[in-house]
Write an enzyme that holds these catalytic residues in place. Sequence first.
Site, PDB file in Angstrom:
ATOM      1  N   HIS A   1     -12.285  -9.482  -6.435  1.00 22.44           N
ATOM      2  CA  HIS A   1     -13.024  -8.218  -6.525  1.00 22.44           C
ATOM      3  C   HIS A   1     -12.301  -7.201  -7.400  1.00 22.44           C
ATOM      4  O   HIS A   1     -11.072  -7.174  -7.479  1.00 22.44           O
ATOM      5  CB  HIS A   1     -13.332  -7.642  -5.142  1.00 22.44           C
ATOM      6  CG  HIS A   1     -12.155  -7.235  -4.324  1.00 22.44           C
ATOM      7  ND1 HIS A   1     -11.583  -5.980  -4.402  1.00 22.44           N
ATOM      8  CD2 HIS A   1     -11.442  -7.899  -3.381  1.00 22.44           C
ATOM      9  CE1 HIS A   1     -10.581  -5.894  -3.538  1.00 22.44           C
ATOM     10  NE2 HIS A   1     -10.468  -7.047  -2.917  1.00 22.44           N
TER      11      HIS A   1
ATOM     12  N   ASP B   1     -12.808  -3.689  -7.277  1.00 23.41           N
ATOM     13  CA  ASP B   1     -12.547  -2.359  -6.731  1.00 23.41           C
ATOM     14  C   ASP B   1     -11.246  -2.319  -5.942  1.00 23.41           C
ATOM     15  O   ASP B   1     -10.728  -3.346  -5.491  1.00 23.41           O
ATOM     16  CB  ASP B   1     -13.707  -1.891  -5.856  1.00 23.41           C
ATOM     17  CG  ASP B   1     -13.898  -2.739  -4.603  1.00 23.41           C
ATOM     18  OD1 ASP B   1     -13.776  -3.977  -4.705  1.00 23.41           O
ATOM     19  OD2 ASP B   1     -14.179  -2.168  -3.531  1.00 23.41           O
TER      20      ASP B   1
ATOM     21  N   ASP C   1      -4.551  -5.787  -4.651  1.00 26.84           N
ATOM     22  CA  ASP C   1      -5.770  -6.135  -3.921  1.00 26.84           C
ATOM     23  C   ASP C   1      -6.943  -5.504  -4.671  1.00 26.84           C
ATOM     24  O   ASP C   1      -7.282  -4.358  -4.409  1.00 26.84           O
ATOM     25  CB  ASP C   1      -5.661  -5.591  -2.490  1.00 26.84           C
ATOM     26  CG  ASP C   1      -6.846  -5.899  -1.630  1.00 26.84           C
ATOM     27  OD1 ASP C   1      -7.682  -6.707  -2.050  1.00 26.84           O
ATOM     28  OD2 ASP C   1      -6.947  -5.305  -0.531  1.00 26.84           O
TER      29      ASP C   1
ATOM     30  N   GLU D   1     -15.992  -4.648  -2.751  1.00 25.82           N
ATOM     31  CA  GLU D   1     -15.517  -5.438  -1.614  1.00 25.82           C
ATOM     32  C   GLU D   1     -14.850  -4.563  -0.566  1.00 25.82           C
ATOM     33  O   GLU D   1     -14.989  -4.805   0.640  1.00 25.82           O
ATOM     34  CB  GLU D   1     -14.544  -6.510  -2.109  1.00 25.82           C
ATOM     35  CG  GLU D   1     -14.160  -7.554  -1.064  1.00 25.82           C
ATOM     36  CD  GLU D   1     -12.925  -7.197  -0.241  1.00 25.82           C
ATOM     37  OE1 GLU D   1     -12.603  -7.950   0.691  1.00 25.82           O
ATOM     38  OE2 GLU D   1     -12.282  -6.151  -0.533  1.00 25.82           O
ATOM     39  N   GLU D   2     -14.144  -3.531  -1.012  1.00 26.53           N
ATOM     40  CA  GLU D   2     -13.381  -2.696  -0.079  1.00 26.53           C
ATOM     41  C   GLU D   2     -14.265  -1.879   0.851  1.00 26.53           C
ATOM     42  O   GLU D   2     -13.794  -1.387   1.876  1.00 26.53           O
ATOM     43  CB  GLU D   2     -12.440  -1.764  -0.854  1.00 26.53           C
ATOM     44  CG  GLU D   2     -11.342  -2.483  -1.645  1.00 26.53           C
ATOM     45  CD  GLU D   2     -10.315  -3.182  -0.769  1.00 26.53           C
ATOM     46  OE1 GLU D   2     -10.408  -3.060   0.481  1.00 26.53           O
ATOM     47  OE2 GLU D   2      -9.426  -3.847  -1.313  1.00 26.53           O
TER      48      GLU D   2
ATOM     49  N   ASP E   1      -7.639 -13.492  -2.743  1.00 24.70           N
ATOM     50  CA  ASP E   1      -7.655 -12.110  -2.254  1.00 24.70           C
ATOM     51  C   ASP E   1      -6.726 -11.912  -1.055  1.00 24.70           C
ATOM     52  O   ASP E   1      -6.927 -10.994  -0.265  1.00 24.70           O
ATOM     53  CB  ASP E   1      -9.100 -11.721  -1.889  1.00 24.70           C
ATOM     54  CG  ASP E   1      -9.275 -10.247  -1.598  1.00 24.70           C
ATOM     55  OD1 ASP E   1      -8.435  -9.444  -2.039  1.00 24.70           O
ATOM     56  OD2 ASP E   1     -10.259  -9.888  -0.921  1.00 24.70           O
TER      57      ASP E   1
ATOM     58  N   HIS F   1      -3.246  -1.576  -0.012  1.00 24.38           N
ATOM     59  CA  HIS F   1      -3.922  -0.324   0.360  1.00 24.38           C
ATOM     60  C   HIS F   1      -2.978   0.865   0.432  1.00 24.38           C
ATOM     61  O   HIS F   1      -3.257   1.820   1.151  1.00 24.38           O
ATOM     62  CB  HIS F   1      -4.687  -0.458   1.683  1.00 24.38           C
ATOM     63  CG  HIS F   1      -5.886  -1.326   1.603  1.00 24.38           C
ATOM     64  ND1 HIS F   1      -6.985  -1.176   2.419  1.00 24.38           N
ATOM     65  CD2 HIS F   1      -6.176  -2.375   0.811  1.00 24.38           C
ATOM     66  CE1 HIS F   1      -7.891  -2.101   2.134  1.00 24.38           C
ATOM     67  NE2 HIS F   1      -7.409  -2.850   1.151  1.00 24.38           N
TER      68      HIS F   1
END
Length: 398
Positions: A76, A78, A137, A170-171, A193, A374
């Site tokens: 992903h 984002d 990520d 995705e997030e 991921d 994150h």
Amino acid sequence: MSVEEKFIRYVQYDTQSDASSQTIPSTKKQLVLADALKKECEAMGFDRVVEKQGTVYAFLKEKGTRSKEAIGFVAHMDTASEISGKNVKPKIIRDYDGQTIHLNETYSMDPDRFPSLKKVKHEDLIVTDGTTLLGGDDKAGIAIIMQAMEELIHSDQPHGPVAIAFTPDEEIGRGVEAFNLKEFPVDFAYTIDGDRIDAIDYETFNAAEAIIDIQGVSIHPGDAKDRMVNAALLAIEFASMLPKDEIPSKTEGREGFYHLLSIEGECEHAKLVYLLREHDVNKFENQMETIQQIAKEMNAKYNNRIEAAIRKQYSNMKEYMHGDLRSVHRAEEAIRKAGMEPVHTPVRGGTDGAMLTERGLICPNLGTGSYNHHGRYEFASIPQMKKMVEIVKSILEG
């Protein structure tokens, strides 16, 4: 260009998604990276490249093999919303010495606080400057896939049909809302991921988002007796009625949680946003019922001022694999070939693969060699990303 160079280039794109947006993708800036990846795939020599609603699909025909088993890889674009992903300034640490890493004058990574650092001594690392997240990520996943495809296309390695896809959002749990399975004709796939590169993840949380909207009554505090209803105080009361130990900081393994993602409020209006997570489907149903029951009790007490809306995000992919472990066994073989023993752990999160599996495309998750996602303490191991490139190519050997 190496996987390291690709990764550093991709993290320069600000691609944070926005849960409050109703568009697909949720932010236009994700389309900038999507366009760049589409052009890169075209230049690389894929047989077909398509971009639809922010998702990039690319396809390779089989080469030098009779194998007709088509395999896909997904990552992903984002990044998470907890901290800025704009103006990322990655730094490379060569031959990490195992000591505290000082990101800037304020923020440092101590191996005792971040134990994943203890496993990467003497490896080359990519870290942040402490002001943003890194974007491992999942731009590490994108870099790994793109590097593996570039090497595959320019090699004599035989392989069956291959498809790759890069998704937005995705997030925020909407990564494959517009995913077109007709543009991704594979027998099974993998998301790239995760973190550790010896892991094959095929058991995820069941997940939902709960939004609690509270309407208050604002009146001058000097004249508020029996008239004011302070929505912010009601929000605090609602939060206090949830199980106090079922939060991320007090749970592990297969233990679920209620995660208060955000809270905002004043006297007139307040809003709570929770993430609900459980591996066991019955416990997950109980979580959603708990939210609704608290809302019901408080509505009886405060004259119907609370609305609780729950949106399911994804399900435990294991329940939808129905015992078909072809993808898992193939990845196990590739990881062993790379000199590691594969492990399987319950994922305390989710991937696009969870929703794709629920839709009928089995899609377990593999690692990236990036950790502490994150936040400003993210880092990526360059040798682990390189090894994942080899694992991806090994999975494709026909």
